[in-house]
Design a protein around this motif. Sequence first.
Motif, mmCIF file in Angstrom:
data_model
loop_
_atom_site.group_PDB
_atom_site.id
_atom_site.type_symbol
_atom_site.label_atom_id
_atom_site.label_comp_id
_atom_site.label_asym_id
_atom_site.label_seq_id
_atom_site.Cartn_x
_atom_site.Cartn_y
_atom_site.Cartn_z
ATOM 1 N N HIS A 103 0.848 -1.198 0.000
ATOM 2 C CA HIS A 103 0.000 0.000 0.000
ATOM 3 C C HIS A 103 0.887 1.253 0.000
ATOM 4 O O HIS A 103 0.640 2.202 -0.759
ATOM 5 N N LEU A 107 1.296 4.168 -2.912
ATOM 6 C CA LEU A 107 1.147 5.589 -2.601
ATOM 7 C C LEU A 107 2.344 6.390 -3.126
ATOM 8 O O LEU A 107 2.186 7.480 -3.680
ATOM 9 N N ASN A 108 3.535 5.859 -3.006
ATOM 10 C CA ASN A 108 4.723 6.545 -3.536
ATOM 11 C C ASN A 108 4.673 6.673 -5.057
ATOM 12 O O ASN A 108 5.094 7.700 -5.601
ATOM 13 N N LYS A 110 1.942 6.926 -6.807
ATOM 14 C CA LYS A 110 0.944 7.962 -7.074
ATOM 15 C C LYS A 110 1.572 9.348 -6.897
ATOM 16 O O LYS A 110 1.324 10.247 -7.692
ATOM 17 N N ARG A 111 2.401 9.497 -5.880
ATOM 18 C CA ARG A 111 3.079 10.786 -5.661
ATOM 19 C C ARG A 111 4.049 11.091 -6.800
ATOM 20 O O ARG A 111 4.196 12.250 -7.215
ATOM 21 N N ALA A 147 -4.221 10.015 -3.962
ATOM 22 C CA ALA A 147 -3.114 9.861 -3.009
ATOM 23 C C ALA A 147 -3.561 10.284 -1.607
ATOM 24 O O ALA A 147 -3.207 9.637 -0.613
ATOM 25 N N LEU A 150 -5.658 7.468 -0.235
ATOM 26 C CA LEU A 150 -4.820 6.314 0.105
ATOM 27 C C LEU A 150 -3.946 6.600 1.324
ATOM 28 O O LEU A 150 -3.648 5.695 2.103
ATOM 29 N N THR A 151 -3.544 7.858 1.507
ATOM 30 C CA THR A 151 -2.758 8.245 2.681
ATOM 31 C C THR A 151 -3.583 8.048 3.951
ATOM 32 O O THR A 151 -3.095 7.507 4.949
ATOM 33 N N LEU A 154 -3.858 4.408 4.662
ATOM 34 C CA LEU A 154 -2.594 3.846 5.138
ATOM 35 C C LEU A 154 -2.379 4.184 6.608
ATOM 36 O O LEU A 154 -1.963 3.328 7.397
#
Length: 166
Positions: A103, A107-108, A110-111, A147, A150-151, A154
């Motif tokens: 996960h 996320l990384n 997506k960033r 993002a 998702l953050t 997470l």
Amino acid sequence: MGEAKVGEEFIKHEFDEAIAIQQCIVDAEGSLSKTHPVESAKQAIKSALTSDEKYLQQLRTLGRKHGATGEVEDVAGGLKELMDSTVQKATTEGNDSDYYEAHAVLLNLKRKQFDSAGGMLAIARDQKDTELRDAAKAFQTSQKDTATALTKELASYAAQIAGKAA
């Protein structure tokens, strides 16, 4: 060291990288949207997948104008390898910590795409390419929004995992 990419060669490179990373995101979301152990995270990933598939097709279409096909180069290759290995481990072993890592890697990525969209937006403005400008703006907004979702998932997952030990 290789020669620096400039001009149209640089634009092609940026599109190749964006396409390759977006494909990686779509692949990971396809897997995690079915197997993630947290239902709300699974739903957030599934929601992101819907828009990310659309943006992958759009990147391919826009990139084709610059000769880009999604060629996997160094950065995209390293990120793809990391994403693939964390998803594989999570889906094979099924541990919370493995899913947490997958996960986090998603996320990384997506960033990274958010940053790439900013570069594409600047290129589009410089070249007065309104189609690319509008697409890059929408892509950047989507990456930021998904993002953010998702953050939150997470962080909640981290608390859930930590609470299991208490």
